[in-house]
Motif scaffolding. Structure first.
Motif, short mmCIF file in Angstrom:
data_model
loop_
_atom_site.label_atom_id
_atom_site.label_comp_id
_atom_site.label_asym_id
_atom_site.label_seq_id
_atom_site.Cartn_x
_atom_site.Cartn_y
_atom_site.Cartn_z
N ALA A 1 80.01 -31.49 -64.91
CA ALA A 1 79.28 -31.99 -66.06
C ALA A 1 79.88 -33.28 -66.60
O ALA A 1 79.19 -34.23 -66.96
N SER A 2 81.22 -33.34 -66.63
CA SER A 2 81.89 -34.56 -67.10
C SER A 2 81.59 -35.73 -66.19
O SER A 2 81.38 -36.87 -66.64
N ALA A 3 81.55 -35.47 -64.88
CA ALA A 3 81.26 -36.55 -63.94
C ALA A 3 79.84 -37.07 -64.12
O ALA A 3 79.59 -38.28 -64.07
N VAL A 4 78.88 -36.15 -64.35
CA VAL A 4 77.49 -36.58 -64.53
C VAL A 4 77.34 -37.41 -65.80
O VAL A 4 76.71 -38.47 -65.82
N VAL A 5 77.96 -36.93 -66.91
CA VAL A 5 77.88 -37.67 -68.17
C VAL A 5 78.53 -39.03 -68.04
O VAL A 5 78.02 -40.05 -68.53
N THR A 6 79.67 -39.09 -67.34
CA THR A 6 80.36 -40.38 -67.14
C THR A 6 79.50 -41.34 -66.33
O THR A 6 79.40 -42.53 -66.64
N ALA A 7 78.85 -40.82 -65.26
CA ALA A 7 78.01 -41.68 -64.43
C ALA A 7 76.82 -42.21 -65.22
O ALA A 7 76.46 -43.40 -65.13
N LEU A 8 76.21 -41.34 -66.01
CA LEU A 8 75.07 -41.80 -66.82
C LEU A 8 75.52 -42.83 -67.84
O LEU A 8 74.83 -43.83 -68.09
N GLY A 9 76.66 -42.60 -68.46
CA GLY A 9 77.15 -43.56 -69.45
C GLY A 9 77.48 -44.90 -68.83
O GLY A 9 77.18 -45.96 -69.40
N LEU A 10 78.09 -44.88 -67.65
CA LEU A 10 78.41 -46.15 -66.98
C LEU A 10 77.14 -46.88 -66.57
O LEU A 10 77.07 -48.12 -66.64
N GLY A 11 76.12 -46.12 -66.13
CA GLY A 11 74.86 -46.77 -65.76
C GLY A 11 74.20 -47.44 -66.95
O GLY A 11 73.70 -48.57 -66.86
N TRP A 12 74.19 -46.74 -68.09
CA TRP A 12 73.60 -47.33 -69.30
C TRP A 12 74.38 -48.56 -69.75
O TRP A 12 73.81 -49.58 -70.11
N PHE A 13 75.70 -48.48 -69.67
CA PHE A 13 76.54 -49.61 -70.10
C PHE A 13 76.36 -50.81 -69.18
O PHE A 13 76.32 -51.96 -69.63
N SER A 14 76.22 -50.55 -67.89
CA SER A 14 76.03 -51.67 -66.95
C SER A 14 74.69 -52.35 -67.17
O SER A 14 74.54 -53.56 -67.00
N ASP A 15 73.65 -51.54 -67.54
CA ASP A 15 72.35 -52.15 -67.83
C ASP A 15 72.43 -53.09 -69.02
O ASP A 15 71.72 -54.10 -69.10
N LYS A 16 73.29 -52.77 -69.99
CA LYS A 16 73.44 -53.64 -71.15
C LYS A 16 74.21 -54.91 -70.81
O LYS A 16 73.98 -55.97 -71.39
N LEU A 17 75.14 -54.81 -69.85
CA LEU A 17 75.97 -55.98 -69.50
C LEU A 17 75.27 -56.92 -68.53
O LEU A 17 75.40 -58.14 -68.62
N TYR A 18 74.52 -56.37 -67.60
CA TYR A 18 73.94 -57.18 -66.52
C TYR A 18 72.43 -56.99 -66.50
O TYR A 18 71.92 -55.90 -66.73
N THR A 19 71.72 -58.09 -66.21
CA THR A 19 70.28 -58.05 -66.05
C THR A 19 69.96 -57.57 -64.65
O THR A 19 70.37 -58.19 -63.67
N ARG A 20 69.29 -56.49 -64.56
CA ARG A 20 68.99 -55.90 -63.25
C ARG A 20 67.56 -56.25 -62.88
O ARG A 20 66.63 -55.93 -63.62
#
Length: 233
Positions: A14-33
Motif C-alpha cells: 500500500a505504501s508503494a502504491v501511494v508513493t507511486a501515485l504521489g510521485l506521478g502527480w508531482f511529476s505532472d505538476k513539474l513537467y508538461t507531458r
C-alpha cells in the motif's frame, strides 16, 4: 507470526502504491507531458457560452434566478482563465445607443415588479412609514425629498455634498451605478443594469407616501401636447 508477516507485506504494498501515485502527480505538476492525440486547445464549439460578467455583478443575486446559472458561470470562468475576452462586435467601433426616455419607461413599468426587486434591498433599507434606519436610510417617501435629508441617519460626506433632490431622473441615474454618480458613497450596491428594472423600482418607490411628484410624461406625448398648445395659441 504468519499473520504479522502478511500485514507487513500489505502495508508495504500500500505504501508503494501511494508513493507511486504521489510521485506521478508531482511529476505532472513539474513537467508538461505531451499526450499523443490530444489537442492543445479546445474547439470553439466545445467552449461554454459567453457570459456577461459585468451584468451578473450588477444584478447580483437576481442574475442567478435560473437553476444552474452559478455552475455555468464557474465553468466559463475556469475555461477562460488566462485567455483574452472575445470582442463583442467584430470589426470596429459600435454606435452608442441613445439614452432611454424615462417618461416612456415609467409609463410602461410595473410597480409590482419593482416591489419584487426591492426585496433585495431590504437587508439594508426599510420601506415602511416611520420604520427604522438600517445600514441605509429608511426609503418611505424617498421620491422627491432632498438628498441626505432623512432624520437620524449618518450619511457619508460624499452623499451630504450631493445636492438636489431625489427626482425621477436623479434616482434613475443613481440606481444605475451609485458609486459612479456619488463617488465615495457608503452604498456598496453595484446598481441595476437594465433600465426597465430601474424604472420598475422607481415606480414602486413613488407609491410609498404622498410626496412624490407626478410621473414625467413620455417624450412623444409631451411633444404632442406642446404642439396642440401651440396651435391653440
Amino acid at each position: 507470526m504468519g499473520r504479522m508477516r502478511g500485514t507487513a507485506v500489505a502495508l508495504c504494498v500500500a505504501s508503494a502504491v501511494v508513493t507511486a501515485l504521489g510521485l506521478g502527480w508531482f511529476s505532472d505538476k513539474l513537467y508538461t507531458r505531451v499526450r499523443p492525440g490530444q489537442l492543445a486547445y479546445r474547439p470553439m464549439d466545445e467552449m461554454p457560452p459567453r457570459v456577461d460578467m459585468a451584468a451578473i455583478q450588477r444584478d447580483w443575486p437576481a442574475s442567478f434566478a435560473e437553476p444552474g446559472e452559478g455552475s455555468r458561470v464557474i465553468a466559463y470562468h475556469k475555461a477562460m482563465r488566462g485567455k483574452a475576452p472575445e470582442p463583442s462586435v467584430a470589426g470596429g467601433s459600435t454606435t452608442a445607443a441613445p439614452p432611454p426616455d424615462l417618461g416612456t419607461l415609467l409609463a410602461r413599468a410595473d410597480a409590482g415588479a419593482g416591489k419584487q426587486k426591492v426585496q433585495l434591498c431590504m437587508s439594508c433599507h426599510d420601506f415602511t412609514p416611520g420604520g427604522p434606519n438600517r445600514i441605509g436610510p429608511n426609503l418611505w417617501g424617498v421620491v422627491g425629498r432632498p438628498v441626505a435629508s432623512h432624520a437620524g441617519f449618518a450619511y457619508s460626506p460624499a452623499m451630504q455634498a450631493h445636492r438636489g433632490s431625489w427626482s425621477y431622473d436623479n434616482l434613475f441615474d443613481f440606481l444605475g451605478s451609485p458609486g459612479r454618480v456619488v463617488p465615495g458613497t457608503k452604498m456598496t450596491f453595484a446598481g441595476l443594469r437594465r433600465p426597465e428594472d430601474r424604472a420598475a423600482v422607481i415606480k414602486y418607490l413613488a407609491t410609498l407616501g404622498t410626496g412624490a411628484p407626478p410621473l414625467p410624461q413620455p417624450k412623444t406625448a409631451a411633444a404632442a401636447k406642446d404642439m396642440e398648445a401651440g396651435g391653440q395659441l
